[in-house]
Design an enzyme around this catalytic site. Sequence first.
Site, PDB file in Angstrom:
ATOM      1  N   TRP A  48     -20.258  14.701  12.863  1.00  0.00           N
ATOM      2  CA  TRP A  48     -19.319  14.424  11.790  1.00  0.00           C
ATOM      3  C   TRP A  48     -19.723  15.140  10.510  1.00  0.00           C
ATOM      4  CZ3 TRP A  48     -17.876   8.487  11.846  1.00  0.00           C
ATOM      5  CH2 TRP A  48     -17.224   8.207  13.057  1.00  0.00           C
ATOM      6  N   THR A 100       0.870  -1.180   0.000  1.00  0.00           N
ATOM      7  CA  THR A 100       0.000   0.000   0.000  1.00  0.00           C
ATOM      8  C   THR A 100       0.904   1.226   0.000  1.00  0.00           C
ATOM      9  OG1 THR A 100      -0.036   0.155   2.387  1.00  0.00           O
ATOM     10  CG2 THR A 100      -1.760  -1.167   1.369  1.00  0.00           C
ATOM     11  N   LYS A 119     -14.662  16.490  12.644  1.00  0.00           N
ATOM     12  CA  LYS A 119     -15.531  16.394  13.826  1.00  0.00           C
ATOM     13  C   LYS A 119     -15.815  17.782  14.358  1.00  0.00           C
ATOM     14  CE  LYS A 119     -13.404  12.051  14.626  1.00  0.00           C
ATOM     15  NZ  LYS A 119     -12.040  12.258  14.123  1.00  0.00           N
ATOM     16  N   GLU A 134      -5.625  -4.106  -0.124  1.00  0.00           N
ATOM     17  CA  GLU A 134      -5.908  -5.222   0.782  1.00  0.00           C
ATOM     18  C   GLU A 134      -7.065  -6.092   0.296  1.00  0.00           C
ATOM     19  OE1 GLU A 134      -5.242  -2.143   1.533  1.00  0.00           O
ATOM     20  OE2 GLU A 134      -4.291  -1.903   3.477  1.00  0.00           O
TER      21      GLU A 134
END
Length: 540
Positions: free
Chosen positions: A439, A185, A434, A329
């Site tokens: 959110w 990654t 936040k 992944e």
Amino acid sequence: MWSTMQDFPLTITTIMRYGTQVCGSAEIATWTGDGARRRSYAEVGERAARLAGALRALGVDGDQRVATFMWNNTEHLEAYLAVPSMGAVLHTLNLRLFPDQLVYIANHAEDHVVIVDGSLIPLLAPVLPQMKTVRHVVVVGDGDTAPLDGAGKELHSYEELLAAAPPEFDWPEIDERSAAAMCYTSGTTGNPKGVVYSHRSAYLHSLSVCTGNALGMSGADVVLPVVPMFHANAWGLPYAAMLAGAALVMPDRFLQAEPLVKLIEAERPTIAGAVPTIWSDVLRYTKEHGSDLSSLRLVPCGGSAVPEALMRGFDEIGVRIVQAWGMTETSPVATMAHAPVGAEGERAWQARVSQGRVLAGLEIRVVGDGDVVLPNDGEAVGEVEIRGPWITGAYYRDEDPGKFHDGWLRTGDVGNLSPDGYMVLTDRAKDVIKSGGEWISSVELENHLMAHPDVLEAAVVGVPDDRWQERPLASVVVRDGASVTAAQLREFLTDRVPKWQLPERWTFIAEVPKTSVGKFDKKVLRRRYAEGGLEVERAD
Ligand code: ADP
């Protein structure tokens, strides 16, 4: 009671045999700038056998790692087939990584051989001496090899090695669970982490990509992987194409809008996969030049959220973008956003702008605070977790227990799932803003901003705020020749998001900084803001 069925291993060797023998007349074309060079799958099969023989002669006789430092081209496909099928492990080096990361991953994987495109020698040369385990460098095509001298490695010509090797190779029997390929990654934080694909995972992923709920790929398709073969295996498109007997068209190093459009007009692919930034350049070019993209029946697009404006722009020229989501992944394709059967108008769009439904064989869930599994009600927001036969269960020689949870991979992506399985991602966990305990989705604000006709790109990050802890900062790139103010953009957002989410901090920049794989690099924006390197204006 056991079944009576044969326990036949699922391997890349089987994909190779099918593609090169049963579908041997299918072709792979590699773009050269003003035309294509071509080889049949049957020829590619013979050359893969020769490559395996040549690598064996260089001492690859077990699970040594054979790295590639290559564009998308025929020779890269030959390595994709030969290396895993001979029992070795293909390690695709991401040539866009920063030099110290490249050195880190080549050493971490302990690469034994590097196959490099001649045109990429200047990029490899400075880092090669530090790649401690590399013994051999095999150069494909032309290119001045002088910069590689003095690195202490044995240099070989790919074509000379192949010419000297026998045309047949005794492919070994392989355990389907053994390593076939590995990919790191890009590691926006810390060192890159290695994911090791098995033969079985690559096989099942390829089958899945070919199914109708994914790309519905068949021998009638011509597949153009623009997404690099060094990034999550070009979304598995090369193996899937071989499994479907579909022709392949490879762009090599010609990845700008103009050559891509010329390639599409000349080679008439039916499926082409790339990240949103590439498609938005292609769309702009196509509109300016009246180009012909009509051969494309399906454009899988992902890697980051696909702006609705981009999909609508392609709809206008009769080309269907389908959003896909995944990660290194997850092999990487995990979800695809086809509209439900019979859905039209806004309902269809709601599905298409989501990240889509999980492919059969995988399972997905959303988990909230305290690892509580949340309901699929289209509202409860938490971290997405996923499991299945082509999802990694660990990183290569790198403990990271925080990424795994009861046999599920924690994706680091935040979102919700609807009752009929559509996933809507609102952010990466580290990018969520936040504000006063609520959110704000940076992705949603970006998508709305990028739908404004004067906005080329927009990135939104959370910045510290005395009153609300964090508030959104919008960084906007205005289109050439256009002009728009922060107040106008704020006004534009008013009907689209709740008032408390409207950014009051705005900055106009020349370009959004990107990571090595072309994603918005929000870390850089946060740092620039913290260091006072951005000219910020307020619009309340
Ligand atoms: P990295 O960017 O960390 O190297 P990958 O290239 O594997 O890793 O990217 C995986 C990530 O890209 C996902 O976890 C997700 O955040 C993002 N991503 C991929 N596809 C989409 C999509 N369609 N919408 C939103 N985010 C996406």
